[in-house]
Design an enzyme around this catalytic site. Structure first.
Site, short mmCIF file in Angstrom:
data_model
loop_
_atom_site.label_atom_id
_atom_site.label_comp_id
_atom_site.label_asym_id
_atom_site.label_seq_id
_atom_site.Cartn_x
_atom_site.Cartn_y
_atom_site.Cartn_z
N ASP A 1 0.85 -1.19 0.00
CA ASP A 1 0.00 0.00 0.00
C ASP A 1 0.89 1.24 0.00
O ASP A 1 0.67 2.18 0.75
CB ASP A 1 -0.94 0.00 1.21
CG ASP A 1 -2.05 1.05 1.07
OD1 ASP A 1 -2.25 1.55 -0.06
OD2 ASP A 1 -2.69 1.39 2.08
N LYS B 1 2.32 3.26 -6.02
CA LYS B 1 1.72 2.22 -6.86
C LYS B 1 2.64 1.75 -7.99
O LYS B 1 2.62 0.58 -8.35
CB LYS B 1 0.38 2.70 -7.43
CG LYS B 1 -0.57 3.28 -6.38
CD LYS B 1 -0.73 2.39 -5.16
CE LYS B 1 -1.43 3.11 -4.03
NZ LYS B 1 -1.45 2.35 -2.76
N ASP C 1 -3.33 -3.16 -2.38
CA ASP C 1 -4.44 -2.22 -2.38
C ASP C 1 -4.40 -1.36 -3.64
O ASP C 1 -3.36 -1.19 -4.28
CB ASP C 1 -4.36 -1.34 -1.14
CG ASP C 1 -5.65 -0.57 -0.88
OD1 ASP C 1 -6.66 -0.85 -1.56
OD2 ASP C 1 -5.65 0.31 0.00
N ASN C 2 -5.57 -0.82 -3.99
CA ASN C 2 -5.70 0.17 -5.07
C ASN C 2 -5.29 -0.37 -6.44
O ASN C 2 -4.78 0.38 -7.27
CB ASN C 2 -4.88 1.43 -4.75
CG ASN C 2 -5.20 2.04 -3.41
OD1 ASN C 2 -4.30 2.27 -2.60
ND2 ASN C 2 -6.46 2.29 -3.16
N GLU D 1 -10.76 -8.81 -4.21
CA GLU D 1 -11.76 -8.47 -3.19
C GLU D 1 -12.27 -7.07 -3.53
O GLU D 1 -11.61 -6.08 -3.21
CB GLU D 1 -11.13 -8.49 -1.79
CG GLU D 1 -10.75 -9.84 -1.27
CD GLU D 1 -11.93 -10.61 -0.70
OE1 GLU D 1 -13.06 -10.06 -0.73
OE2 GLU D 1 -11.73 -11.74 -0.24
#
Length: 323
Positions: free
Chosen positions: A240, A243, A268-269, A294
């Site tokens: 996280d 990116k 994430d993201n 998810e």
């Protein structure tokens, strides 16, 4: 070369001042909706790869929505009904701003201390979330936090490695679900953020379970992790941070032997703002990982806007299959 560019971009980020984390750039529209994988109509969505707060703009071409769906559609679970309650306009308290300011990361500490007792992790998390309703910050948020907790319950990791501590929110949520003897090593490039993370983690009662490494970019800190572990591997990784660094940092961790068979890598993201090249690399069809998504809303919420609609996002969950 990719790693050099990644480090240069991240260094620019780490040297930025002020509350740049609290500004989000709007992503361009695309023609398909990632939520369609969950059975929703394929209407509009946001393209993966847009820059956010602590992420400088970069070339984030990630392929068309159709090609991205081919990656994302590996093994999508049913949509989760974990979205936290939103503060309505009638519940919003404008006096919050006069009582609690947020100019620098440490400004959250008085609020957490005022609204929690020592060792009450749930109260610390609740204070984080309440503060974030007024001052959006780059933490994973309650919906994704619940997903993380469930994954830790399922994987039962003895060692979690987190890249991107920010102020300690996700480390606290994971630490509370660790099995006996479990621990977390978390890396935060910005020393001021890391110091706040240490204090929030200690307030939650997890100082003995979480070690914060600060002052280094993840790529530079990973050799230190290997030394701490005496060349061993980890059971779970949570990405996280910057990116564009997801993919090169994952490859570095593989090369260092930090992953073993079935190490769980959570990122994430991966839909919004997107992590260039990452999902293609962990695609189940390639064979390195078994991956599913998810679905969850993007955590940078603007709940004070009555018409605000959270962006569609997801956590990717990948299990390493070995080299």
């Amino acid at each position: 070369m990719q790693q050099i560019i990644c480090r240069q971009q991240m260094q620019l980020t780490c040297n930025s001042v002020g509350a740049s984390r609290n500004k989000v750039k709007t992503a361009p529209p695309c023609t398909r909706r990632i939520a369609a994988a969950k059975g929703a109509p394929e209407e509009s969505c946001v393209a993966a790869g847009s820059a956010t707060s602590s992420m400088p703009s970069s070339d984030t071409s990630f392929g068309s929505c159709a090609s991205r769906r081919a990656v994302l559609g590996l093994a999508l679970p049913a949509a989760l009904s974990l979205t936290p309650a939103r503060v309505s306009a009638s519940e919003f308290d404008p006096t919050f701003y006069s009582e609690w300011s947020y100019v620098q990361p440490s400004d959250i500490l008085p609020y957490i201390i005022e609204n929690s007792t020592q060792g009450d992790a749930a109260a610390v998390v609740a204070a984080f979330d309440r503060f974030g309703e007024y001052y959006p910050m780059y933490k994973c948020g309650d919906e994704k936090g619940q997903i993380l907790e469930r994954l830790v319950n399922e994987v039962k990791p003895k060692i979690i490695l987190e890249l991107g501590s920010f102020l300690g929110y996700s480390a606290i949520r994971c630490a509370g679900r660790l099995p006996p003897g479990g621990r977390i090593i978390t890396i935060e490039a910005k020393p001021q953020n890391a110091e706040v993370a240490r204090q929030t983690i200690a307030r939650a009662g997890f100082a003995d379970r979480v070690q914060v490494i600060s002052g280094k970019l993840a790529a530079d800190a990973l050799p230190d992790v290997s030394k701490i572990l005496n060349g061993g591997s980890v059971d779970m990784i949570y990405l996280d941070h910057f990116k564009d660094c997801y993919l090169p940092d994952l490859k570095q961790m593989e090369a260092q032997g930090l992953l073993r068979e079935n190490t769980c890598v959570v990122a994430d993201n991966v839909v919004y703002p997107g992590a260039p090249g990452f999902l293609e690399y962990v695609d189940s069809s390639v064979g390195r990982y078994k991956t599913y998504l998810e679905p969850a809303k993007f955590e940078y919420d603007q709940k004070w806007k009555p018409d605000w609609v959270p962006k569609e996002d997801a956590l990717s969950v990948s299990f390493f299959q070995g080299n």
